[in-house]
Design a protein around this motif. Structure first.
Motif, PDB file in Angstrom:
ATOM      1  N   HIS A  50     -11.369  -1.516 -11.298  1.00  0.00           N
ATOM      2  CA  HIS A  50     -11.049  -2.312 -10.118  1.00  0.00           C
ATOM      3  C   HIS A  50      -9.614  -2.813 -10.144  1.00  0.00           C
ATOM      4  O   HIS A  50      -9.285  -3.758  -9.433  1.00  0.00           O
ATOM      5  CB  HIS A  50     -12.008  -3.492 -10.000  1.00  0.00           C
ATOM      6  N   HIS A  51      -8.774  -2.201 -10.935  1.00  0.00           N
ATOM      7  CA  HIS A  51      -7.383  -2.640 -11.013  1.00  0.00           C
ATOM      8  C   HIS A  51      -6.641  -2.390  -9.698  1.00  0.00           C
ATOM      9  O   HIS A  51      -5.777  -3.177  -9.322  1.00  0.00           O
ATOM     10  CB  HIS A  51      -6.665  -1.942 -12.164  1.00  0.00           C
ATOM     11  N   PHE A  82      -1.015  -4.780 -12.190  1.00  0.00           N
ATOM     12  CA  PHE A  82      -2.321  -4.166 -11.955  1.00  0.00           C
ATOM     13  C   PHE A  82      -2.186  -2.828 -11.237  1.00  0.00           C
ATOM     14  O   PHE A  82      -2.969  -1.912 -11.476  1.00  0.00           O
ATOM     15  CB  PHE A  82      -3.231  -5.106 -11.168  1.00  0.00           C
ATOM     16  N   GLY A  83      -1.203  -2.698 -10.361  1.00  0.00           N
ATOM     17  CA  GLY A  83      -0.980  -1.416  -9.706  1.00  0.00           C
ATOM     18  C   GLY A  83      -0.533  -0.351 -10.677  1.00  0.00           C
ATOM     19  O   GLY A  83      -0.963   0.804 -10.593  1.00  0.00           O
ATOM     20  N   ALA A  84       0.340  -0.719 -11.617  1.00  0.00           N
ATOM     21  CA  ALA A  84       0.786   0.247 -12.628  1.00  0.00           C
ATOM     22  C   ALA A  84      -0.371   0.672 -13.523  1.00  0.00           C
ATOM     23  O   ALA A  84      -0.489   1.855 -13.882  1.00  0.00           O
ATOM     24  CB  ALA A  84       1.911  -0.360 -13.457  1.00  0.00           C
ATOM     25  N   ILE A  85      -1.229  -0.269 -13.866  1.00  0.00           N
ATOM     26  CA  ILE A  85      -2.402   0.077 -14.685  1.00  0.00           C
ATOM     27  C   ILE A  85      -3.335   0.986 -13.893  1.00  0.00           C
ATOM     28  O   ILE A  85      -3.894   1.950 -14.426  1.00  0.00           O
ATOM     29  CB  ILE A  85      -3.117  -1.197 -15.159  1.00  0.00           C
ATOM     30  N   ALA A  86      -3.515   0.682 -12.603  1.00  0.00           N
ATOM     31  CA  ALA A  86      -4.414   1.495 -11.780  1.00  0.00           C
ATOM     32  C   ALA A  86      -3.884   2.920 -11.619  1.00  0.00           C
ATOM     33  O   ALA A  86      -4.669   3.867 -11.561  1.00  0.00           O
ATOM     34  CB  ALA A  86      -4.594   0.847 -10.413  1.00  0.00           C
ATOM     35  N   LEU A  87      -2.585   3.077 -11.543  1.00  0.00           N
ATOM     36  CA  LEU A  87      -2.039   4.431 -11.411  1.00  0.00           C
ATOM     37  C   LEU A  87      -2.231   5.244 -12.682  1.00  0.00           C
ATOM     38  O   LEU A  87      -2.230   6.481 -12.635  1.00  0.00           O
ATOM     39  CB  LEU A  87      -0.557   4.371 -11.050  1.00  0.00           C
ATOM     40  N   ASP A  91      -9.654   7.530 -12.399  1.00  0.00           N
ATOM     41  CA  ASP A  91     -10.544   7.455 -11.237  1.00  0.00           C
ATOM     42  C   ASP A  91     -10.174   6.354 -10.265  1.00  0.00           C
ATOM     43  O   ASP A  91     -10.952   6.018  -9.391  1.00  0.00           O
ATOM     44  CB  ASP A  91     -11.991   7.241 -11.703  1.00  0.00           C
ATOM     45  N   ALA A  92      -8.994   5.781 -10.381  1.00  0.00           N
ATOM     46  CA  ALA A  92      -8.610   4.660  -9.522  1.00  0.00           C
ATOM     47  C   ALA A  92      -8.214   5.157  -8.135  1.00  0.00           C
ATOM     48  O   ALA A  92      -7.831   6.312  -7.950  1.00  0.00           O
ATOM     49  CB  ALA A  92      -7.455   3.899 -10.140  1.00  0.00           C
ATOM     50  N   ASP A  93      -8.308   4.259  -7.178  1.00  0.00           N
ATOM     51  CA  ASP A  93      -7.901   4.560  -5.811  1.00  0.00           C
ATOM     52  C   ASP A  93      -6.385   4.419  -5.725  1.00  0.00           C
ATOM     53  O   ASP A  93      -5.846   3.322  -5.735  1.00  0.00           O
ATOM     54  CB  ASP A  93      -8.595   3.599  -4.854  1.00  0.00           C
ATOM     55  N   ARG A  94      -5.692   5.530  -5.673  1.00  0.00           N
ATOM     56  CA  ARG A  94      -4.231   5.517  -5.717  1.00  0.00           C
ATOM     57  C   ARG A  94      -3.615   4.916  -4.453  1.00  0.00           C
ATOM     58  O   ARG A  94      -2.534   4.340  -4.508  1.00  0.00           O
ATOM     59  CB  ARG A  94      -3.713   6.925  -5.944  1.00  0.00           C
ATOM     60  N   MET A  95      -4.289   5.030  -3.333  1.00  0.00           N
ATOM     61  CA  MET A  95      -3.766   4.446  -2.098  1.00  0.00           C
ATOM     62  C   MET A  95      -3.772   2.923  -2.190  1.00  0.00           C
ATOM     63  O   MET A  95      -2.775   2.275  -1.834  1.00  0.00           O
ATOM     64  CB  MET A  95      -4.604   4.898  -0.898  1.00  0.00           C
ATOM     65  N   ASP A  96      -4.861   2.347  -2.672  1.00  0.00           N
ATOM     66  CA  ASP A  96      -4.910   0.892  -2.846  1.00  0.00           C
ATOM     67  C   ASP A  96      -3.867   0.422  -3.852  1.00  0.00           C
ATOM     68  O   ASP A  96      -3.234  -0.614  -3.670  1.00  0.00           O
ATOM     69  CB  ASP A  96      -6.294   0.441  -3.302  1.00  0.00           C
TER      70      ASP A  96
END
Length: 122
Positions: A50-51, A82-87, A91-96
């Motif tokens: 959920h990052h 958190f965006g850098a971790i999500a990228l 399986d993260a949502d790259r658009m978010d």
């Protein structure tokens, strides 16, 4: 295509005995349960996956609170992290994550402009 055969009787009887399960704990189970991870690690694992959502939320809040003397800066920095971790998460949502990073950057810039404009008057 398979059709159910209604000629086969269905047994609906309920027995009084519960099924038994043979379970023997391993000798190391006490050692496994006693070593609890820290609260920060538990919180971080709860965010796993959920990052991108956290980045989007923090980015939006940083834009809204840019006028709050540093709150927008802190929230924008959190959105970037958190965006850098999500990228980096597969399986993260790259658009978010991308929108969160962009909104965090806008919140940081707006916060810096606001602080630059108001601090000389204090």
């Amino acid at each position: 295509m398979t059709v159910a055969d209604s000629a086969v009787p269905f047994d609906r009887t309920v027995t009084d005995s519960a099924p038994t399960v043979d379970y023997a704990p391993s000798p190391d189970s006490a050692a496994e349960t006693s070593a609890q991870p820290s609260t920060l690690v538990q919180w971080w694992r709860r965010l796993d996956g959920h990052h991108a959502d956290a980045s989007l939320l923090l980015g939006a809040l940083s834009v809204v609170t840019f006028w709050a003397f540093g709150v927008g800066l802190v929230l924008g920095l959190g959105a970037l992290v958190f965006g850098a971790i999500a990228l980096r998460t597969p399986d993260a949502d790259r658009m978010d994550a991308g929108i969160g990073i962009a909104a965090g950057a806008v919140g940081i810039v707006a916060g810096l402009i606001f602080l630059g404009a108001t601090l000389p008057y204090f």
